[in-house]
Design an enzyme around this catalytic site. Structure first.
Site, PDB file in Angstrom:
ATOM      1  N   HIS A   1      -2.197  -5.394   1.401  1.00 30.09           N
ATOM      2  CA  HIS A   1      -3.530  -5.935   1.129  1.00 30.09           C
ATOM      3  C   HIS A   1      -3.390  -7.348   0.628  1.00 30.09           C
ATOM      4  CE1 HIS A   1      -7.460  -6.611  -0.771  1.00 30.09           C
ATOM      5  NE2 HIS A   1      -6.765  -7.100  -1.772  1.00 30.09           N
TER       6      HIS A   1
ATOM      7  N   GLU B   1     -10.098  -9.133  -8.134  1.00 32.75           N
ATOM      8  CA  GLU B   1      -9.014  -8.186  -7.842  1.00 32.75           C
ATOM      9  C   GLU B   1      -7.837  -8.345  -8.811  1.00 32.75           C
ATOM     10  OE1 GLU B   1      -8.118  -8.669  -3.691  1.00 32.75           O
ATOM     11  OE2 GLU B   1     -10.055  -7.843  -3.075  1.00 32.75           O
TER      12      GLU B   1
ATOM     13  N   TYR C   1     -12.221  -1.162  -4.091  1.00 29.67           N
ATOM     14  CA  TYR C   1     -12.799  -1.457  -2.775  1.00 29.67           C
ATOM     15  C   TYR C   1     -14.325  -1.326  -2.776  1.00 29.67           C
ATOM     16  CZ  TYR C   1      -8.475  -1.954  -0.005  1.00 29.67           C
ATOM     17  OH  TYR C   1      -7.302  -2.409   0.560  1.00 29.67           O
TER      18      TYR C   1
ATOM     19  N   ASN D   1      -2.078   0.055   6.850  1.00 31.01           N
ATOM     20  CA  ASN D   1      -1.604  -1.231   7.358  1.00 31.01           C
ATOM     21  C   ASN D   1      -0.737  -1.999   6.353  1.00 31.01           C
ATOM     22  OD1 ASN D   1      -3.656  -1.964   5.657  1.00 31.01           O
ATOM     23  ND2 ASN D   1      -4.865  -3.066   7.171  1.00 31.01           N
TER      24      ASN D   1
ATOM     25  N   LYS E   1       0.826  -1.214   0.000  1.00 31.09           N
ATOM     26  CA  LYS E   1       0.000   0.000   0.000  1.00 31.09           C
ATOM     27  C   LYS E   1       0.868   1.275   0.000  1.00 31.09           C
ATOM     28  CE  LYS E   1      -4.031  -2.149   2.225  1.00 31.09           C
ATOM     29  NZ  LYS E   1      -5.022  -2.056   3.332  1.00 31.09           N
TER      30      LYS E   1
HETATM   31  P1  ATP Z   1      -7.272  -5.782   2.929  1.00 34.26           P
HETATM   32  O1  ATP Z   1      -8.594  -6.004   2.230  1.00 34.26           O
HETATM   33  O2  ATP Z   1      -6.681  -4.407   2.662  1.00 34.26           O
HETATM   34  O3  ATP Z   1      -6.306  -6.886   2.703  1.00 34.26           O
HETATM   35  P2  ATP Z   1      -8.419  -6.801   5.315  1.00 34.26           P
HETATM   36  O4  ATP Z   1      -9.053  -7.817   4.439  1.00 34.26           O
HETATM   37  O5  ATP Z   1      -7.597  -7.279   6.465  1.00 34.26           O
HETATM   38  O6  ATP Z   1      -7.504  -5.811   4.482  1.00 34.26           O
HETATM   39  P3  ATP Z   1     -10.876  -5.300   5.229  1.00 34.26           P
HETATM   40  O7  ATP Z   1     -11.947  -5.499   6.233  1.00 34.26           O
HETATM   41  O8  ATP Z   1     -11.056  -5.881   3.861  1.00 34.26           O
HETATM   42  O9  ATP Z   1      -9.495  -5.800   5.875  1.00 34.26           O
HETATM   43  O10 ATP Z   1     -10.621  -3.740   5.106  1.00 34.26           O
HETATM   44  C1  ATP Z   1      -9.950  -3.202   3.995  1.00 34.26           C
HETATM   45  C2  ATP Z   1      -9.015  -2.118   4.460  1.00 34.26           C
HETATM   46  O11 ATP Z   1      -9.774  -1.046   4.984  1.00 34.26           O
HETATM   47  C3  ATP Z   1      -8.081  -2.519   5.607  1.00 34.26           C
HETATM   48  O12 ATP Z   1      -6.940  -3.183   5.184  1.00 34.26           O
HETATM   49  C4  ATP Z   1      -7.749  -1.158   6.188  1.00 34.26           C
HETATM   50  O13 ATP Z   1      -6.779  -0.481   5.375  1.00 34.26           O
HETATM   51  C5  ATP Z   1      -9.077  -0.440   6.068  1.00 34.26           C
HETATM   52  N1  ATP Z   1      -9.897  -0.604   7.286  1.00 34.26           N
HETATM   53  C6  ATP Z   1     -10.529  -1.718   7.704  1.00 34.26           C
HETATM   54  N2  ATP Z   1     -11.199  -1.516   8.849  1.00 34.26           N
HETATM   55  C7  ATP Z   1     -10.989  -0.213   9.162  1.00 34.26           C
HETATM   56  C8  ATP Z   1     -11.403   0.635  10.212  1.00 34.26           C
HETATM   57  N3  ATP Z   1     -12.193   0.177  11.206  1.00 34.26           N
HETATM   58  N4  ATP Z   1     -10.968   1.918  10.198  1.00 34.26           N
HETATM   59  C9  ATP Z   1     -10.199   2.389   9.203  1.00 34.26           C
HETATM   60  N5  ATP Z   1      -9.767   1.649   8.166  1.00 34.26           N
HETATM   61  C10 ATP Z   1     -10.160   0.360   8.146  1.00 34.26           C
HETATM   62 MG    MG Z   2     -10.156  -7.290   2.674  1.00 34.06          MG
END
Ligand code: ATP
Ligand code: MG
Length: 139
Positions: free
Chosen positions: A116, A127, A50, A113, A10
């Site tokens: 992804h 994706e 997203y 974080n 990211k």
């Molecule tokens: P990713 O899809 O990026 O691999 P993930 O599957 O662990 O991560 P998701 O629930 O799909 O998590 O959320 C997508 C992204 O949105 C997260 O990686 C993070 O960057 C952001 N995100 C998720 N939850 C929160 C939150 N509560 N507050 C802010 N940002 C969030």
């Molecule tokens: Mg995810």
């Protein structure tokens, strides 16, 4: 089962010079890279990527962040690679991520974080096709 997954380094991680660190961990854990490039998404492209999160309160902030700078997108391939890569990434919230995972060691924020990873074969297919055509993925 042999699978493919989409991985993204990211914008926060690219900005902080962590591309090599992430790739080193992929290779050290036998996660084979079969496609890779750098992208700088605009807001609409990040929103499309997203789209499943449209209704979430963090959607606006997340898509602004994902379009804030270049990212590295990759396709990983191997046995159970979706789960194996998610294990290496660690939990979404780095504070809850297991010791030694990428997010635990490098994330600074629940949103910023570092990485992804796709969460299922169906989302992986969507994706991957969002960023790569078949000629860009090596066999
Ligand atoms: P990713 O899809 O990026 O691999 P993930 O599957 O662990 O991560 P998701 O629930 O799909 O998590 O959320 C997508 C992204 O949105 C997260 O990686 C993070 O960057 C952001 N995100 C998720 N939850 C929160 C939150 N509560 N507050 C802010 N940002 C969030
Ligand atoms: Mg995810």
């Amino acid at each position: 089962m042999k699978e493919r997954t989409l991985a993204i380094i990211k914008p926060d991680a690219v900005e902080r010079g962590l591309i090599g660190e992430v790739i080193k961990r992929l290779e050290a854990n036998d996660l084979k890279i079969v496609a890779m490039k750098m992208v700088y998404m605009n807001k609409a492209q990040a929103e499309g990527f997203y789209a499943v999160h449209t209704e979430r309160p963090f959607f606006e902030s997340l898509t602004t962040f994902m379009s804030s700078g270049p990212a590295v997108v990759m396709v990983l391939e191997g046995e159970n690679v979706i789960g194996r890569y998610r294990e290496l990434m660690g939990a979404t919230n780095y504070k809850e991520a297991a010791e030694g995972t990428i997010r635990r060691e490098f994330a600074t924020d629940i949103e910023k974080n570092v990485v992804h990873g796709s969460d299922a074969p169906e989302t992986a297919a969507f994706e991957i096709s969002y960023f790569f055509n078949s000629f860009e993925i090596v066999d």
